[in-house]
Write an enzyme that holds these catalytic residues in place. Sequence first.
Site, PDB file in Angstrom:
ATOM      1  N   GLU A   2      85.291  12.067  24.498  1.00 24.83           N
ATOM      2  CA  GLU A   2      84.767  12.584  23.231  1.00 24.83           C
ATOM      3  C   GLU A   2      83.974  11.518  22.471  1.00 24.83           C
ATOM      4  OE1 GLU A   2      88.235  16.003  22.863  1.00 24.83           O
ATOM      5  OE2 GLU A   2      88.270  14.351  21.437  1.00 24.83           O
ATOM      6  N   ASN A  40      91.431  25.105  10.919  1.00 26.92           N
ATOM      7  CA  ASN A  40      92.438  24.039  10.761  1.00 26.92           C
ATOM      8  C   ASN A  40      91.830  22.676  10.452  1.00 26.92           C
ATOM      9  OD1 ASN A  40      91.498  23.432  13.288  1.00 26.92           O
ATOM     10  ND2 ASN A  40      93.442  23.736  14.356  1.00 26.92           N
ATOM     11  N   TYR A  47      84.245  21.384  23.600  1.00 30.42           N
ATOM     12  CA  TYR A  47      85.439  22.202  23.846  1.00 30.42           C
ATOM     13  C   TYR A  47      85.478  22.769  25.270  1.00 30.42           C
ATOM     14  CZ  TYR A  47      87.195  22.235  19.007  1.00 30.42           C
ATOM     15  OH  TYR A  47      87.746  21.890  17.793  1.00 30.42           O
ATOM     16  N   HIS A  65      89.752  17.862  13.938  1.00 32.68           N
ATOM     17  CA  HIS A  65      89.970  17.689  15.383  1.00 32.68           C
ATOM     18  C   HIS A  65      90.390  16.252  15.648  1.00 32.68           C
ATOM     19  CE1 HIS A  65      89.316  17.678  19.716  1.00 32.68           C
ATOM     20  NE2 HIS A  65      88.769  16.479  19.522  1.00 32.68           N
ATOM     21  N   LYS A 107      86.003  19.242  10.637  1.00 28.27           N
ATOM     22  CA  LYS A 107      85.218  20.415  11.022  1.00 28.27           C
ATOM     23  C   LYS A 107      84.503  21.010   9.794  1.00 28.27           C
ATOM     24  CE  LYS A 107      88.733  21.541  14.530  1.00 28.27           C
ATOM     25  NZ  LYS A 107      89.563  22.644  15.085  1.00 28.27           N
TER      26      LYS A 107
END
Length: 169
Positions: free
Chosen positions: A146, A132, A69, A135, A29
């Site tokens: 995805e 975080n 998402y 992904h 990310k």
Amino acid sequence: AVALPAAAYMLLDHEVHAAEFERTFIAIKPDGVQRGLIAEIISRFERKGYKLVAIKVVIPSKEFAQKHYHDLKERPFFNGLCDFLSSGPVVAMVWEGEGVIKYGRKLIGATDPQKSEPGTIRGDLAVVVGRNIIHGSDGPETAKDEIDLWFQPEELVTYTSNAETWIYG
Ligand code: ADP
């Protein structure tokens, strides 16, 4: 029957094996990219023995982030999460190997870095859930969805790595 050299049988055996390997979608990310953690994260998957079959750097649009998402659209953090994912470059990847979907999640660690074990990517490299750094698909269906969302089929490279003999026996 035509007698093939032993090495040829090994290669054929391998191609069958390789065809059974599963694939997962992994993304670094914008926080992971900005913090200079691309190589660190890639090296953890690579050293484990997984094979990189697609990679690109993209800045997703907010609409694209919302698609990625979509399962979380009812959650209170959804809007901020989509703003964040579209705020800068993301390294989108597909990794391949036996058990890579589930074990990839283990390498990544728990969603909240406060709860991730030391030794995991989030445990070692992140502090809060909203930042975080990585992904990873959470199951076979999401992995397929995805990969299809982020990549065109021709961007995925099928190849045999010589290391597979030493990784899988
Ligand atoms: P994971 O990324 O581990 O699969 P989820 O699918 O539950 O976890 O959530 C997707 C992402 O949404 C998380 O990685 C995190 O960046 C963000 N997120 C999850 N929970 C929260 C929260 N309580 N507050 C802010 N962001 C969150």
